[in-house]
Scaffold this motif. Structure first.
Motif, PDB file in Angstrom:
ATOM      1  N   LYS A 276       8.316  -9.567 -13.950  1.00  0.00           N
ATOM      2  CA  LYS A 276       9.223  -8.559 -14.335  1.00  0.00           C
ATOM      3  C   LYS A 276       9.504  -8.569 -15.669  1.00  0.00           C
ATOM      4  CE  LYS A 276      11.501  -5.248 -12.184  1.00  0.00           C
ATOM      5  NZ  LYS A 276      10.713  -4.128 -11.486  1.00  0.00           N
ATOM      6  N   ARG A 277       9.778  -9.623 -16.457  1.00  0.00           N
ATOM      7  CA  ARG A 277      10.264  -9.733 -17.769  1.00  0.00           C
ATOM      8  C   ARG A 277       9.176  -9.073 -18.494  1.00  0.00           C
ATOM      9  NH1 ARG A 277      13.018 -15.980 -17.955  1.00  0.00           N
ATOM     10  NH2 ARG A 277      14.930 -15.256 -17.044  1.00  0.00           N
ATOM     11  N   ASN A 278       8.030  -9.313 -18.224  1.00  0.00           N
ATOM     12  CA  ASN A 278       6.947  -8.780 -19.006  1.00  0.00           C
ATOM     13  C   ASN A 278       6.438  -7.220 -18.521  1.00  0.00           C
ATOM     14  OD1 ASN A 278       6.156 -10.932 -20.634  1.00  0.00           O
ATOM     15  ND2 ASN A 278       5.695 -12.017 -18.877  1.00  0.00           N
ATOM     16  N   LYS A 279       7.277  -6.770 -17.805  1.00  0.00           N
ATOM     17  CA  LYS A 279       6.916  -5.285 -17.228  1.00  0.00           C
ATOM     18  C   LYS A 279       5.758  -5.467 -16.271  1.00  0.00           C
ATOM     19  CE  LYS A 279       9.413  -3.014 -21.111  1.00  0.00           C
ATOM     20  NZ  LYS A 279       9.062  -2.146 -22.103  1.00  0.00           N
ATOM     21  N   MET A 280       5.672  -6.376 -15.303  1.00  0.00           N
ATOM     22  CA  MET A 280       4.476  -6.553 -14.420  1.00  0.00           C
ATOM     23  C   MET A 280       5.095  -6.411 -13.115  1.00  0.00           C
ATOM     24  SD  MET A 280       2.134  -9.001 -16.343  1.00  0.00           S
ATOM     25  CE  MET A 280       1.420  -8.866 -17.984  1.00  0.00           C
ATOM     26  N   VAL A 281       4.466  -5.873 -12.128  1.00  0.00           N
ATOM     27  CA  VAL A 281       4.769  -5.588 -10.789  1.00  0.00           C
ATOM     28  C   VAL A 281       3.809  -6.537  -9.973  1.00  0.00           C
ATOM     29  CG1 VAL A 281       5.505  -3.997  -8.860  1.00  0.00           C
ATOM     30  CG2 VAL A 281       5.921  -3.746 -11.022  1.00  0.00           C
ATOM     31  N   ILE A 282       4.220  -7.252  -8.782  1.00  0.00           N
ATOM     32  CA  ILE A 282       3.230  -7.959  -7.907  1.00  0.00           C
ATOM     33  C   ILE A 282       3.439  -7.132  -6.499  1.00  0.00           C
ATOM     34  CG2 ILE A 282       2.805 -10.129  -6.882  1.00  0.00           C
ATOM     35  CD1 ILE A 282       4.015 -11.439  -9.305  1.00  0.00           C
ATOM     36  N   LYS A 283       2.251  -6.763  -5.945  1.00  0.00           N
ATOM     37  CA  LYS A 283       2.223  -6.600  -4.629  1.00  0.00           C
ATOM     38  C   LYS A 283       1.490  -7.200  -3.539  1.00  0.00           C
ATOM     39  CE  LYS A 283       3.222  -2.582  -3.875  1.00  0.00           C
ATOM     40  NZ  LYS A 283       4.915  -1.974  -3.234  1.00  0.00           N
ATOM     41  N   TYR A 284       1.943  -7.509  -2.451  1.00  0.00           N
ATOM     42  CA  TYR A 284       1.415  -7.836  -1.233  1.00  0.00           C
ATOM     43  C   TYR A 284       1.111  -6.920  -0.331  1.00  0.00           C
ATOM     44  CZ  TYR A 284       3.399 -12.046  -3.899  1.00  0.00           C
ATOM     45  OH  TYR A 284       3.578 -12.911  -4.884  1.00  0.00           O
ATOM     46  N   ASP A 285       0.207  -6.300  -0.273  1.00  0.00           N
ATOM     47  CA  ASP A 285      -0.311  -5.375   0.789  1.00  0.00           C
ATOM     48  C   ASP A 285      -1.248  -5.852   1.733  1.00  0.00           C
ATOM     49  OD1 ASP A 285       1.319  -2.824   0.060  1.00  0.00           O
ATOM     50  OD2 ASP A 285       0.446  -3.133  -1.889  1.00  0.00           O
ATOM     51  N   GLY A 286      -1.431  -5.344   2.759  1.00  0.00           N
ATOM     52  CA  GLY A 286      -2.535  -5.700   3.772  1.00  0.00           C
ATOM     53  C   GLY A 286      -3.914  -5.262   3.420  1.00  0.00           C
ATOM     54  N   LYS A 287      -4.978  -5.831   4.213  1.00  0.00           N
ATOM     55  CA  LYS A 287      -6.105  -5.417   3.915  1.00  0.00           C
ATOM     56  C   LYS A 287      -6.256  -3.706   4.470  1.00  0.00           C
ATOM     57  CE  LYS A 287     -11.211  -6.689   4.748  1.00  0.00           C
ATOM     58  NZ  LYS A 287     -11.843  -7.708   5.109  1.00  0.00           N
ATOM     59  N   HIS A 288      -5.956  -3.514   5.458  1.00  0.00           N
ATOM     60  CA  HIS A 288      -5.782  -2.405   5.945  1.00  0.00           C
ATOM     61  C   HIS A 288      -5.202  -1.135   4.870  1.00  0.00           C
ATOM     62  CE1 HIS A 288      -5.389   1.185   8.877  1.00  0.00           C
ATOM     63  NE2 HIS A 288      -6.610   0.844   9.203  1.00  0.00           N
ATOM     64  N   THR A 289      -4.215  -1.502   4.586  1.00  0.00           N
ATOM     65  CA  THR A 289      -3.364  -0.626   4.017  1.00  0.00           C
ATOM     66  C   THR A 289      -3.930  -0.426   2.485  1.00  0.00           C
ATOM     67  OG1 THR A 289      -1.116  -1.384   4.803  1.00  0.00           O
ATOM     68  CG2 THR A 289      -1.206  -0.070   2.646  1.00  0.00           C
ATOM     69  N   THR A 290      -4.548  -1.375   1.937  1.00  0.00           N
ATOM     70  CA  THR A 290      -5.318  -1.233   0.565  1.00  0.00           C
ATOM     71  C   THR A 290      -6.697  -0.343   0.758  1.00  0.00           C
ATOM     72  OG1 THR A 290      -4.508  -3.583   0.000  1.00  0.00           O
ATOM     73  CG2 THR A 290      -6.280  -2.789  -1.281  1.00  0.00           C
ATOM     74  N   LYS A 291      -7.298  -0.700   2.003  1.00  0.00           N
ATOM     75  CA  LYS A 291      -8.499   0.187   2.337  1.00  0.00           C
ATOM     76  C   LYS A 291      -8.044   1.559   2.416  1.00  0.00           C
ATOM     77  CE  LYS A 291     -12.317   0.012   5.412  1.00  0.00           C
ATOM     78  NZ  LYS A 291     -12.969  -0.462   6.777  1.00  0.00           N
ATOM     79  N   LEU A 292      -6.881   1.740   3.214  1.00  0.00           N
ATOM     80  CA  LEU A 292      -6.573   3.231   3.337  1.00  0.00           C
ATOM     81  C   LEU A 292      -6.153   3.740   2.120  1.00  0.00           C
ATOM     82  CD1 LEU A 292      -5.830   4.861   5.834  1.00  0.00           C
ATOM     83  CD2 LEU A 292      -3.553   4.377   5.496  1.00  0.00           C
ATOM     84  N   ALA A 293      -5.721   3.018   0.978  1.00  0.00           N
ATOM     85  CA  ALA A 293      -5.549   3.811  -0.210  1.00  0.00           C
ATOM     86  C   ALA A 293      -6.667   3.781  -1.166  1.00  0.00           C
ATOM     87  CB  ALA A 293      -4.432   2.851  -0.865  1.00  0.00           C
ATOM     88  N   LEU A 294      -7.515   2.931  -1.101  1.00  0.00           N
ATOM     89  CA  LEU A 294      -8.539   2.816  -2.082  1.00  0.00           C
ATOM     90  C   LEU A 294     -10.295   3.354  -1.573  1.00  0.00           C
ATOM     91  CD1 LEU A 294      -8.144  -0.741  -3.829  1.00  0.00           C
ATOM     92  CD2 LEU A 294      -7.028   1.764  -4.434  1.00  0.00           C
ATOM     93  N   LYS A 295     -10.065   3.747  -0.380  1.00  0.00           N
ATOM     94  CA  LYS A 295     -11.297   4.110   0.213  1.00  0.00           C
ATOM     95  C   LYS A 295     -11.548   5.536  -0.261  1.00  0.00           C
ATOM     96  CE  LYS A 295     -14.605   3.601   3.311  1.00  0.00           C
ATOM     97  NZ  LYS A 295     -14.487   3.798   4.971  1.00  0.00           N
ATOM     98  N   GLY A 296     -12.880   5.583  -0.877  1.00  0.00           N
ATOM     99  CA  GLY A 296     -13.382   6.670  -1.382  1.00  0.00           C
ATOM    100  C   GLY A 296     -12.803   7.072  -3.014  1.00  0.00           C
TER     101      GLY A 296
END
Length: 272
Positions: free
Chosen positions: A120-140
């Motif tokens: 966070k001090r280096n202006k970075m964000v960590i995300k822990y998302d499930g495989k299905h959510t990631t697939k739903l977001a990045l598919k296509g």
């Protein structure tokens, strides 16, 4: 009579004494003794006959249940909250210039909290998302090849600036995160390419060097084009300087000769 009836009704009944005897040998459970032949015949006659299941008559392609199991496993109810998370995740992918995919190993809660603070001090964000959510977001989308990296326990680190050096330094302090790949300004890179990118200088310094090289080339072209003109001008200046020097010498000689001629004239007048 009444006493006899009471004794019969309410008295204790006789119970036989039972005792198990093994006849000095143990019972063979694995290979029991075959029954009497009459009993064996009756058991064979009374054994039920069941029809064969229909599955044995079907072909192998129809017996396979992997497809049905996969359909049941992949069936998911449409969740509006999950769709909202997928939209936010896709927006984060589009807005970030640096995206790092890491393998997350087990860690205690205190180490995880300190890790989040460092990023966070280096202006970075960590995300822990499930495989299905990631697939739903990045598919296509253009980020669809990233889905092959999300298998079990992965996390993504996002940054709006390509600060690769800070990313590598923070990952060195967090051995529980293993870097798998990254996307820098839309280009996919493996671990070795990311390390080579971190060794490069700042983009502003590289731009300044490029501008200086371009300016030096332009200056050399201009100086080459003006060389003959400057040489001609310098030659003419030298020629004018020589002419002015010769004229000055002649004037000084004339000035020296003038008093001698005047003295000669005076001497002639005096003799006359």
């Amino acid at each position: 009579m009444g006493s006899i009836g009471k004794g019969v009704l309410y008295g204790k009944t006789w119970q036989p004494l039972l005792q198990s005897v093994r006849y000095n040998r143990r019972v063979n459970i694995q290979k029991p003794r075959p029954p009497h032949y009459i009993r064996a015949r009756l058991e064979m006659l009374a054994k039920p006959i069941f029809p064969e299941p229909i599955e044995k008559l079907l072909p192998l392609s129809a017996k396979c249940k992997l497809k049905e199991e996969e359909e049941i496993r992949n069936f998911r109810i449409d969740n509006p909250y999950e769709n909202l998370l997928a939209k936010e995740l896709l927006q984060l992918y589009n807005d970030s210039r640096l995206i790092a995919i890491c393998q997350k190993n087990p860690m205690i809660a205190e180490d995880q909290f300190n890790m989040i603070i460092r990023f966070k001090r280096n202006k970075m964000v960590i995300k822990y998302d499930g495989k299905h959510t990631t697939k739903l977001a990045l598919k296509g989308t253009k980020f669809e090849p990233v889905l092959d990296l999300f298998t079990v326990h992965q996390c993504a680190i996002f940054c709006k600036e390509p600060n690769v050096k800070a990313l590598l330094t923070n990952l060195k302090k967090t051995p529980q995160l293993i870097l798998l790949a990254a996307i820098v300004d839309g280009y996919y890179a493996n671990v070795n390419q990311i390390k080579e990118y971190a060794r490069l200088e700042d983009i502003s310094h590289a731009r300044a060097q490029l501008v200086s090289v371009l300016n030096s080339a332009a200056q050399s072209i201009v100086s080459g084009l003006n060389h003959h003109q400057t040489a001609l001008v310098s030659g003419l200046d030298q020629y004018l300087n020589l002419k002015e020097g010769d004229s000055n010498i002649s004037e000084s000689k004339e000035k020296e000769n003038e008093p001698q001629s005047s003295s000669a004239n005076t001497s002639e007048t005096s003799t006359t």
